[in-house]
Design an enzyme around this catalytic site. Structure first.
Site, PDB file in Angstrom:
ATOM      1  N   LYS A 210     -78.266  11.309  23.273  1.00  0.00           N
ATOM      2  CA  LYS A 210     -79.080  12.239  22.671  1.00  0.00           C
ATOM      3  C   LYS A 210     -78.768  13.761  22.618  1.00  0.00           C
ATOM      4  O   LYS A 210     -78.507  14.436  21.545  1.00  0.00           O
ATOM      5  CB  LYS A 210     -80.600  12.021  23.185  1.00  0.00           C
ATOM      6  N   GLU A 427     -78.930 -17.862  46.945  1.00  0.00           N
ATOM      7  CA  GLU A 427     -78.440 -17.623  45.917  1.00  0.00           C
ATOM      8  C   GLU A 427     -77.915 -18.580  44.874  1.00  0.00           C
ATOM      9  O   GLU A 427     -77.910 -18.736  43.810  1.00  0.00           O
ATOM     10  CB  GLU A 427     -77.035 -16.741  46.132  1.00  0.00           C
TER      11      GLU A 427
HETATM   12  P1  ADP Z   1     -79.170  11.243  26.675  1.00  0.00           P
HETATM   13  O1  ADP Z   1     -79.491  13.018  26.432  1.00  0.00           O
HETATM   14  O2  ADP Z   1     -79.566  10.525  25.659  1.00  0.00           O
HETATM   15  O3  ADP Z   1     -79.690  10.997  27.879  1.00  0.00           O
HETATM   16  P2  ADP Z   1     -76.257  12.201  27.053  1.00  0.00           P
HETATM   17  O4  ADP Z   1     -76.227  12.712  25.433  1.00  0.00           O
HETATM   18  O5  ADP Z   1     -76.711  13.070  28.183  1.00  0.00           O
HETATM   19  O6  ADP Z   1     -77.724  10.992  26.977  1.00  0.00           O
HETATM   20  O7  ADP Z   1     -75.116  11.362  27.450  1.00  0.00           O
HETATM   21  C1  ADP Z   1     -74.649  11.247  28.765  1.00  0.00           C
HETATM   22  C2  ADP Z   1     -73.077  10.945  28.505  1.00  0.00           C
HETATM   23  O8  ADP Z   1     -72.851   9.657  27.846  1.00  0.00           O
HETATM   24  C3  ADP Z   1     -72.369  11.878  27.289  1.00  0.00           C
HETATM   25  O9  ADP Z   1     -72.182  12.879  27.770  1.00  0.00           O
HETATM   26  C4  ADP Z   1     -71.379  11.071  26.726  1.00  0.00           C
HETATM   27  O10 ADP Z   1     -70.079  11.165  27.662  1.00  0.00           O
HETATM   28  C5  ADP Z   1     -71.652   9.557  27.169  1.00  0.00           C
HETATM   29  N1  ADP Z   1     -72.324   8.935  25.909  1.00  0.00           N
HETATM   30  C6  ADP Z   1     -73.464   8.726  25.621  1.00  0.00           C
HETATM   31  N2  ADP Z   1     -73.279   7.915  24.340  1.00  0.00           N
HETATM   32  C7  ADP Z   1     -72.432   8.229  23.924  1.00  0.00           C
HETATM   33  C8  ADP Z   1     -71.802   7.814  22.556  1.00  0.00           C
HETATM   34  N3  ADP Z   1     -72.364   7.176  21.499  1.00  0.00           N
HETATM   35  N4  ADP Z   1     -70.620   8.055  22.533  1.00  0.00           N
HETATM   36  C9  ADP Z   1     -69.843   8.536  23.210  1.00  0.00           C
HETATM   37  N5  ADP Z   1     -70.240   9.079  24.518  1.00  0.00           N
HETATM   38  C10 ADP Z   1     -71.565   8.758  24.767  1.00  0.00           C
HETATM   39 ZN    ZN Z   2     -83.228 -13.904  45.078  1.00  0.00          ZN
END
Ligand code: ADP
Ligand code: ZN
Ligand code: MG
Length: 604
Positions: A210, A427
């Site tokens: 996001k 397990e």
């Molecule tokens: P949120 O704000 O939804 O919690 P972030 O935008 O902070 O998530 O995402 C964290 C990291 O995960 C990003 O910096 C990126 O590196 C990686 N990431 C998440 N979604 C994607 C995507 N669709 N493509 C590439 N990288 C992603």
């Molecule tokens: Zn168990």
């Protein structure tokens, strides 16, 4: 430190001033200084051509152009003075006498400068001191100011984020492309009478990108980006949140077109009127101020507010009304091909061995968010570096998946043979029940190496991405969860604390089957209990009961029945397959982990 510096600067400035002033006093001692009687004599002799009078100072220019300087008594006219020295009016008449008036400015300055300079210097000094004090207190002074971090488009230092860096999320990107166009060319829409949306709400689980995609919108549009997190609005002091909101929007309007990004908006945007405790009023005021500001700017002001949350269900409905966050963009957990793309983006700056199969990693990571995948590659890189290798191979990538899911292996924990044996049976029980029931996910790996708090684990993964769950799947999963408990009871006639988390999970699943999904035959297709968001002392409080005590009893009975039924199924399977159990346990005790293929070989 800088106080010392300021005083230093002050002293240097003072010294320069003093020096300049001392140089300025005219000491043009070039013309010869002569006494008045010499002048009188020269006049009588007729060698004087011109006399310039400048207050008391006389400049005498002789016929041969030489200049002399002399002084008369203050207040006396030149004629009177000279006549005292015996110069007659006749003799004076042949001489050009020029009276030079000082310009008013010079007069004033020469009168005032001696007072002004010290006052000025003291003023400068006090100014610096004040700044110093303010600097020290700047935290207190800028209290109501927003703490938003601003990124401008031509910030050369940081590479700007674009949609290219966001893998997958096709629909979200399409929706947001529209926002980019609003920001770049608002006139196109305004001329058709269209209203430009003010707010976009990004909804999705944590780590789905996001924040990343919001940045990408700003990057694509080439506009400034104000980033603030919901929790930053709310501090210890009442009223700060609202004033920060005002400040943020004031700044944003100044640099329109731009994007204001409010991360984790649920921190302030929870439903009003349900909270308890002190911070609640503050949150409400902050939220109200956000609403006021969003209603406040007209369609001409090209400020678009993007907010992000993973809890849209708790947001105040007023936020979602048209004219506020009326656009919703959903970011889901990535599916298998999106996971592959995300992995490729984050692998691009890492040296991977040629035969690394990214697709296979994507297959093994259902439920991983983008952030998890990034973390997985990072773990693999760290693992590789610790082995002193230069290239990342499958050998590092696969264990990293488990590390991200379950935490690091605790190989060092010493386990007694007895505990190891119990874990192996436990397990094996999970795995066997899981394998033999038709509606469970295939078993991928069994391990009796402790990880995190778990003594061992059985990993089962869906063969494809799943969005729905059926009742028969839940029932079979319940049995699998109780497989460990059943095995311990059958083989040892005793129960350890090991399965306690299994029991918790099973009970929760059973409760959900009955109360959330309406899958119980006895209680029928309805839900029980309303989840009210009440935050009190940081804890979510109980759900509201919307059913009678009698029903509560039936729910409890139904949950117990489901769990008992599942336990029966598990016991039946394990009792029937005792010899296979022994084979799996022996293999586990020997190798500690069994991969899918090895496990399935034991069963035929
Ligand atoms: P949120 O704000 O939804 O919690 P972030 O935008 O902070 O998530 O995402 C964290 C990291 O995960 C990003 O910096 C990126 O590196 C990686 N990431 C998440 N979604 C994607 C995507 N669709 N493509 C590439 N990288 C992603
Ligand atoms: Zn168990
Ligand atoms: Mg975020």
């Amino acid at each position: 430190m800088s106080l010392v510096k300021n005083i230093g600067i002050f002293i240097i400035v003072f010294a320069i001033f003093a020096f300049a002033l001392s140089r300025y006093t005219p000491q043009d001692a070039k013309p010869e200084d002569v006494s008045l009687n010499v002048v009188a004599t020269q006049i009588i002799e007729g060698t004087v051509e011109k006399i310039e009078i400048e207050q008391e100072k006389l400049t005498i220019i002789l016929n041969d152009e030489t200049e002399h300087v002399s002084h008369k008594e203050p207040g006396e006219s030149l004629a009177t003075t000279l006549s005292n020295f015996g110069v007659s009016a006749e003799q004076l008449r042949g001489i050009e006498v020029i009276v030079k008036q000082d310009s008013a400015w010079v007069v004033w300055m020469s009168a005032l400068l001696p007072f002004l300079v010290p006052i000025l210097l003291i003023g400068v000094f006090i100014y610096f001191m004040m700044r110093q004090v303010q600097g020290a207190n700047s935290k207190a002074m800028s209290f109501g100011q927003s703490t938003a971090r601003q990124t401008s488009p031509n910030d050369g230092k940081k590479k700007k984020t674009t949609f290219k860096e966001v893998a997958g999320a096709k629909e979200a990107k399409e929706e947001l492309q529209e926002v980019v166009e609003f920001l770049q060319n608002p006139q196109k829409f305004l001329s058709l009478g269209a209203k430009i949306p003010k707010g976009v709400l990004l909804v999705g689980p944590p780590g789905t990108g996001k924040t990343l995609i919001a940045r990408a919108v700003a990057g694509e549009a080439g506009v400034p980006f104000f980033h603030i997190s919901g929790s930053e609005f709310v501090e210890m002091f009442v009223g700060v949140g609202a004033s920060r909101v005002r400040d943020l929007f004031r700044k944003a309007k100044k640099s329109a077109p731009c994007i204001v990004f409010m991360d984790e908006i649920d921190a302030v945007g929870r439903q009003r009127g349900t909270g308890l405790g002190g911070s609640h009023d503050e949150r409400e005021q902050t939220l109200n101020q956000i609403l006021v500001e969003m209603d406040g700017f007209d369609t001409e002001t090209n400020v678009i507010v993007i907010a992000a949350t993973n809890r849209p269900d708790v947001l105040d409905p007023a936020l979602l009304r048209p004219g506020r966050f009326d656009r919703r963009v959903t970011l889901d957990l990535p599916d298998i091909s999106e996971r592959e793309q995300i992995l490729k983006i984050h692998a691009s700056n890492k040296p991977l061995e040629e035969n690394v199969d990214i697709r296979k990693i994507a297959e093994r990571t259902p439920g991983f968010s983008g952030a998890d995948l990034e973390n997985l590659l990072n773990e693999a890189a760290i693992f590789t570096a610790r082995k002193n290798k230069k290239i990342i191979t499958m050998e590092e990538l696969l264990p990293s998946i488990e590390k991200v899911i379950l935490g690091p292996e605790r190989k060092s924990r010493v386990i007694s043979d007895k505990e190891k044996k119990i874990t192996a049976y436990h397990e094996a029980g999970h795995a066997l029940v899981g394998h033999l029931l038709p509606n469970t996910d295939p078993v991928h790996k069994i391990s009796i190496i402790p990880r995190g708090r778990a003594g061992g684990y059985t990993m089962s993964l869906p063969s494809e991405d799943k969005y729905f769950h059926s009742k028969s799947e839940f029932i079979d999963e319940l049995a699998m969860m109780l497989g460990g408990y059943a095995a311990e009871e059958i083989f040892f006639g005793d129960i350890t604390t090991g399965p306690s988390s299994d029991l918790q999970r099973a009970t929760k699943t059973a409760r959900n089957i009955v109360t959330r999904y309406g899958m119980s035959d006895k209680l029928g297709p309805r839900t029980f209990g309303k989840k009210e968001e009440m935050i009190f002392l940081g804890k979510e409080m109980a759900e509201e009961k919307d059913y009678s005590e009698e029903t509560a009893k039936s729910i409890d009975d139904e949950i117990s029945a489901l769990v008992e039924e599942a336990l029966k199924t598990a016991k039946k399977i394990i009792t029937e397959k005792k010899p296979v159990m022994e084979k799996v346990v022996a293999a586990l005790l020997e190798k500690e982990t069994l991969e899918k293929e090895a496990f399935e070989d034991l069963l035929v």
